[in-house]
Design a protein around this motif. Structure first.
Motif, PDB file in Angstrom:
ATOM      1  N   LEU A  14     -74.644  40.616 -48.910  1.00  0.00           N
ATOM      2  CA  LEU A  14     -75.581  41.728 -48.763  1.00  0.00           C
ATOM      3  C   LEU A  14     -74.748  43.009 -48.736  1.00  0.00           C
ATOM      4  CD1 LEU A  14     -78.648  41.554 -48.475  1.00  0.00           C
ATOM      5  CD2 LEU A  14     -78.357  41.719 -45.995  1.00  0.00           C
ATOM      6  N   ILE A  15     -74.856  43.783 -49.799  1.00  0.00           N
ATOM      7  CA  ILE A  15     -73.996  44.964 -49.920  1.00  0.00           C
ATOM      8  C   ILE A  15     -74.823  46.243 -49.858  1.00  0.00           C
ATOM      9  CG2 ILE A  15     -72.474  46.206 -51.536  1.00  0.00           C
ATOM     10  CD1 ILE A  15     -71.120  43.690 -52.218  1.00  0.00           C
ATOM     11  N   MET A  16     -74.333  47.189 -49.028  1.00  0.00           N
ATOM     12  CA  MET A  16     -74.997  48.497 -48.939  1.00  0.00           C
ATOM     13  C   MET A  16     -74.247  49.472 -49.840  1.00  0.00           C
ATOM     14  SD  MET A  16     -75.682  50.757 -45.545  1.00  0.00           S
ATOM     15  CE  MET A  16     -77.319  51.444 -45.335  1.00  0.00           C
ATOM     16  N   ALA A  17     -74.985  50.167 -50.711  1.00  0.00           N
ATOM     17  CA  ALA A  17     -74.351  51.015 -51.725  1.00  0.00           C
ATOM     18  C   ALA A  17     -74.779  52.467 -51.605  1.00  0.00           C
ATOM     19  CB  ALA A  17     -74.711  50.497 -53.116  1.00  0.00           C
ATOM     20  N   PHE A  18     -73.818  53.369 -51.857  1.00  0.00           N
ATOM     21  CA  PHE A  18     -74.061  54.816 -51.798  1.00  0.00           C
ATOM     22  C   PHE A  18     -73.748  55.466 -53.141  1.00  0.00           C
ATOM     23  CE2 PHE A  18     -73.587  53.591 -47.444  1.00  0.00           C
ATOM     24  CZ  PHE A  18     -74.382  54.476 -46.726  1.00  0.00           C
ATOM     25  N   GLU A  19     -74.647  56.345 -53.587  1.00  0.00           N
ATOM     26  CA  GLU A  19     -74.438  57.110 -54.834  1.00  0.00           C
ATOM     27  C   GLU A  19     -74.762  58.582 -54.555  1.00  0.00           C
ATOM     28  OE1 GLU A  19     -73.501  57.166 -58.051  1.00  0.00           O
ATOM     29  OE2 GLU A  19     -74.450  59.120 -58.333  1.00  0.00           O
ATOM     30  N   SER A  20     -73.793  59.452 -54.869  1.00  0.00           N
ATOM     31  CA  SER A  20     -74.043  60.901 -54.678  1.00  0.00           C
ATOM     32  C   SER A  20     -73.220  61.732 -55.659  1.00  0.00           C
ATOM     33  CB  SER A  20     -73.688  61.306 -53.237  1.00  0.00           C
ATOM     34  OG  SER A  20     -72.288  61.222 -53.033  1.00  0.00           O
ATOM     35  N   SER A  21     -73.032  61.233 -56.894  1.00  0.00           N
ATOM     36  CA  SER A  21     -72.110  61.922 -57.805  1.00  0.00           C
ATOM     37  C   SER A  21     -72.686  63.192 -58.415  1.00  0.00           C
ATOM     38  CB  SER A  21     -71.660  60.967 -58.914  1.00  0.00           C
ATOM     39  OG  SER A  21     -72.756  60.598 -59.723  1.00  0.00           O
ATOM     40  N   ALA A  22     -74.015  63.270 -58.518  1.00  0.00           N
ATOM     41  CA  ALA A  22     -74.612  64.454 -59.164  1.00  0.00           C
ATOM     42  C   ALA A  22     -75.802  64.966 -58.349  1.00  0.00           C
ATOM     43  CB  ALA A  22     -75.010  64.117 -60.590  1.00  0.00           C
ATOM     44  N   ASP A  23     -77.015  64.814 -58.875  1.00  0.00           N
ATOM     45  CA  ASP A  23     -78.158  65.410 -58.178  1.00  0.00           C
ATOM     46  C   ASP A  23     -79.132  64.386 -57.606  1.00  0.00           C
ATOM     47  OD1 ASP A  23     -79.064  64.630 -60.634  1.00  0.00           O
ATOM     48  OD2 ASP A  23     -80.001  66.541 -61.165  1.00  0.00           O
ATOM     49  N   GLU A  24     -78.693  63.147 -57.442  1.00  0.00           N
ATOM     50  CA  GLU A  24     -79.521  62.170 -56.724  1.00  0.00           C
ATOM     51  C   GLU A  24     -78.702  61.650 -55.544  1.00  0.00           C
ATOM     52  OE1 GLU A  24     -82.383  61.628 -58.464  1.00  0.00           O
ATOM     53  OE2 GLU A  24     -81.690  62.236 -60.453  1.00  0.00           O
ATOM     54  N   THR A  25     -79.311  61.646 -54.346  1.00  0.00           N
ATOM     55  CA  THR A  25     -78.701  60.934 -53.229  1.00  0.00           C
ATOM     56  C   THR A  25     -79.409  59.601 -53.171  1.00  0.00           C
ATOM     57  OG1 THR A  25     -78.913  63.050 -52.071  1.00  0.00           O
ATOM     58  CG2 THR A  25     -77.911  61.230 -50.846  1.00  0.00           C
ATOM     59  N   SER A  26     -78.653  58.506 -53.131  1.00  0.00           N
ATOM     60  CA  SER A  26     -79.320  57.209 -53.205  1.00  0.00           C
ATOM     61  C   SER A  26     -78.550  56.173 -52.399  1.00  0.00           C
ATOM     62  CB  SER A  26     -79.441  56.790 -54.680  1.00  0.00           C
ATOM     63  OG  SER A  26     -80.182  55.604 -54.815  1.00  0.00           O
ATOM     64  N   VAL A  27     -79.316  55.337 -51.666  1.00  0.00           N
ATOM     65  CA  VAL A  27     -78.726  54.252 -50.870  1.00  0.00           C
ATOM     66  C   VAL A  27     -79.525  52.989 -51.175  1.00  0.00           C
ATOM     67  CG1 VAL A  27     -78.118  53.442 -48.556  1.00  0.00           C
ATOM     68  CG2 VAL A  27     -78.121  55.901 -49.028  1.00  0.00           C
ATOM     69  N   ALA A  28     -78.801  51.881 -51.371  1.00  0.00           N
ATOM     70  CA  ALA A  28     -79.485  50.617 -51.692  1.00  0.00           C
ATOM     71  C   ALA A  28     -78.856  49.472 -50.931  1.00  0.00           C
ATOM     72  CB  ALA A  28     -79.401  50.326 -53.193  1.00  0.00           C
ATOM     73  N   ILE A  29     -79.634  48.415 -50.771  1.00  0.00           N
ATOM     74  CA  ILE A  29     -79.090  47.156 -50.254  1.00  0.00           C
ATOM     75  C   ILE A  29     -79.369  46.084 -51.304  1.00  0.00           C
ATOM     76  CG2 ILE A  29     -79.266  45.413 -48.431  1.00  0.00           C
ATOM     77  CD1 ILE A  29     -79.701  47.747 -46.495  1.00  0.00           C
ATOM     78  N   ILE A  30     -78.280  45.433 -51.740  1.00  0.00           N
ATOM     79  CA  ILE A  30     -78.328  44.516 -52.884  1.00  0.00           C
ATOM     80  C   ILE A  30     -77.871  43.125 -52.447  1.00  0.00           C
ATOM     81  CG2 ILE A  30     -77.401  44.089 -55.213  1.00  0.00           C
ATOM     82  CD1 ILE A  30     -79.223  46.624 -54.902  1.00  0.00           C
ATOM     83  N   ARG A  31     -78.657  42.108 -52.794  1.00  0.00           N
ATOM     84  CA  ARG A  31     -78.271  40.733 -52.461  1.00  0.00           C
ATOM     85  C   ARG A  31     -77.623  40.056 -53.669  1.00  0.00           C
ATOM     86  NH1 ARG A  31     -82.966  38.628 -50.688  1.00  0.00           N
ATOM     87  NH2 ARG A  31     -82.540  38.882 -48.469  1.00  0.00           N
ATOM     88  N   TYR A  43     -76.760  46.631 -39.643  1.00  0.00           N
ATOM     89  CA  TYR A  43     -75.399  46.681 -40.171  1.00  0.00           C
ATOM     90  C   TYR A  43     -74.682  45.336 -39.981  1.00  0.00           C
ATOM     91  CZ  TYR A  43     -75.774  51.715 -40.969  1.00  0.00           C
ATOM     92  OH  TYR A  43     -76.143  52.950 -41.443  1.00  0.00           O
ATOM     93  N   ASP A  44     -75.063  44.592 -38.933  1.00  0.00           N
ATOM     94  CA  ASP A  44     -74.422  43.289 -38.676  1.00  0.00           C
ATOM     95  C   ASP A  44     -74.674  42.282 -39.801  1.00  0.00           C
ATOM     96  OD1 ASP A  44     -73.478  44.198 -36.312  1.00  0.00           O
ATOM     97  OD2 ASP A  44     -75.139  43.390 -35.104  1.00  0.00           O
ATOM     98  N   ASP A  45     -75.750  42.465 -40.544  1.00  0.00           N
ATOM     99  CA  ASP A  45     -76.075  41.516 -41.625  1.00  0.00           C
ATOM    100  C   ASP A  45     -75.296  41.800 -42.914  1.00  0.00           C
ATOM    101  OD1 ASP A  45     -78.141  40.214 -40.112  1.00  0.00           O
ATOM    102  OD2 ASP A  45     -79.388  41.996 -40.456  1.00  0.00           O
ATOM    103  N   LEU A  46     -74.618  42.948 -42.964  1.00  0.00           N
ATOM    104  CA  LEU A  46     -73.997  43.360 -44.238  1.00  0.00           C
ATOM    105  C   LEU A  46     -72.650  42.683 -44.494  1.00  0.00           C
ATOM    106  CD1 LEU A  46     -74.706  47.217 -44.171  1.00  0.00           C
ATOM    107  CD2 LEU A  46     -76.033  45.421 -45.315  1.00  0.00           C
ATOM    108  N   THR A  47     -72.336  42.510 -45.772  1.00  0.00           N
ATOM    109  CA  THR A  47     -71.066  41.910 -46.202  1.00  0.00           C
ATOM    110  C   THR A  47     -70.029  42.995 -46.477  1.00  0.00           C
ATOM    111  OG1 THR A  47     -72.413  40.269 -47.359  1.00  0.00           O
ATOM    112  CG2 THR A  47     -70.058  40.296 -47.888  1.00  0.00           C
ATOM    113  N   ALA A  48     -70.488  44.116 -47.031  1.00  0.00           N
ATOM    114  CA  ALA A  48     -69.562  45.193 -47.419  1.00  0.00           C
ATOM    115  C   ALA A  48     -70.339  46.476 -47.666  1.00  0.00           C
ATOM    116  CB  ALA A  48     -68.792  44.807 -48.682  1.00  0.00           C
ATOM    117  N   ILE A  49     -69.582  47.576 -47.724  1.00  0.00           N
ATOM    118  CA  ILE A  49     -70.137  48.888 -48.088  1.00  0.00           C
ATOM    119  C   ILE A  49     -69.472  49.314 -49.390  1.00  0.00           C
ATOM    120  CG2 ILE A  49     -70.378  51.319 -47.416  1.00  0.00           C
ATOM    121  CD1 ILE A  49     -71.775  49.540 -45.411  1.00  0.00           C
ATOM    122  N   THR A  50     -70.280  49.738 -50.366  1.00  0.00           N
ATOM    123  CA  THR A  50     -69.704  50.178 -51.637  1.00  0.00           C
ATOM    124  C   THR A  50     -70.177  51.586 -51.954  1.00  0.00           C
ATOM    125  OG1 THR A  50     -69.334  49.546 -53.943  1.00  0.00           O
ATOM    126  CG2 THR A  50     -71.518  49.144 -53.082  1.00  0.00           C
TER     127      THR A  50
END
Ligand code: KG4
Ligand code: ZN
Length: 341
Positions: A6-23, A74-81
């Protein structure tokens, strides 16, 4: 029972702020995105300082929302990307700092990824990419043909010498008096008009996999100015059609050349411009010629910037042992390597 990642992902390179959790790299458990387009529209492009401020305001709210929506802690997560680059340095820094802080506080591995690997990896939400694979990566900042001989091996075989395809759409749109970003609007206009204007197809017949779009952009701008000086009107729908045909001809033509030179098991079209209907139609037709290659267009909803695609790329990078140190910094110029032959 097999363990899920279960990975939590962050994207903020341009004009979208985005957070996801991916299995397991291929399932979106939650995806929260805040777009800033409205704040930048009146300037006709992204204003870096404004982008950074919006990212700061949104990032922790979106992280909380992503956890809540996924019903995990946060305890359920495998990594942060996180997207390390390329992009606007001040914008990237917000995502990188948020990811580092959360990874450190919760004792989780930190996995940096290249934004473009994210765009391509969104294909895994459709079906598993089979290798070797080729991707046409078309966005506001990039126009590249990327060869992946195996998983987590990204090599550029061709790219643009000047403007990216999306950038060309946006600049032409500005000349036509359209709102930023103009890609989607021109795409819609192109389906109403007729191909009435003769526009250049740069480098189409050259024996390489590179692109050039600045000549096409100048041709459209000159056409508009000349008509204005002569007091003639330009049919904007027709111009959009002719412009889109020129872009699609070159993108499809170079893809054909690349697929002939590098027979692959999967072909992916990714990035914001992959939402373009004319391009999707052109590639659909092209792929009839390559029945042994799986054609995977990234879903339109995941073609533009989002954190789900970063989670998909992060899962691959995590499995290949990629880790970021606590001094990880944003890298606005991060790129794939070129294929050396
Ligand atoms: O991948 P993306 O969201 O951001 C970058 O990483 O650059 O791509 C944004 C770009 C913009 O230039 C926008 O005009 C273009 O993608 N775009 C399109 C379409 N939808 C978005 N271009 C052509 N046709 C579309 N339907
Ligand atoms: Zn992008």
């Amino acid at each position: 029972m097999t363990e899920h990642r279960l990975i939590m992902a962050f994207e903020s390179s341009a004009d979208e702020t985005s957070v996801a959790i991916i299995r397991d790299g291929n399932e979106i458990v939650s995806l929260e995105t805040a777009t800033q387009i409205k704040s930048h529209q009146r300037f006709g492009g992204i204003v870096p300082e404004v982008a950074s401020r919006h990212h700061i305001e949104q990032v922790t709210l979106l992280a909380d929302a992503a956890l809540q929506d996924a019903d995990v802690t946060y305890d359920d997560l495998t990594a942060i990307t996180v997207t390390q680059g390329p992009g606007l340095v001040g914008a990237l820094l917000i995502g990188v700092t948020a990811a580092k802080t959360i990874a450190w506080a919760h004792n989780l591995p930190l996995v940096p990824v290249i934004h473009l690997a994210g765009h391509i990896s969104a294909a895994n939400f459709v079906e598993p990419i089979q290798y070797p694979a080729l991707a046409l990566m078309v966005s506001g900042g990039h126009t590249e043909l990327v060869l992946m001989r195996e998983e987590y091996d990204y090599l550029v075989i061709g790219d643009t010498r000047d403007d990216a395809a999306g950038e060309c759409y946006d600049k032409v749109g500005r000349t036509m008096g359209l709102k930023y970003p103009s890609g989607k609007i021109i795409d819609e206009m192109a389906h109403r008009g007729e191909d009435a204007y003769d526009l250049p197809r740069a480098m189409l017949n050259e024996d390489n996999f590179d692109f050039s779009f600045s000549g096409l952009k100048s041709a459209v701008i000159n056409l508009m100015h000349n008509a204005e000086q002569r007091g003639e009107s330009v049919d904007l729908d027709n111009l959009a059609t002719s412009f889109q045909h020129a872009v699609v001809d070159v993108l499809v033509g170079k893809t054909e050349r690349a697929l002939k030179a590098y027979p692959v098991k999967s072909f992916i079209v990714a990035g914001g411009v992959a939402a373009n209907q004319g391009l999707r139609d052109g590639l659909n037709e092209l792929m009839q010629q390559f029945p042994d290659t799986r054609y995977i267009p990234v879903p339109i909803a995941l073609a533009g910037d989002n954190a789900a695609m970063i989670g998909a790329a992060g899962d691959i990078a995590y499995r290949h042992g990629k880790r970021g140190e606590w001094d990880l910094n944003a890298n606005p110029a991060l790129e794939f390597n070129y294929l050396e032959e």
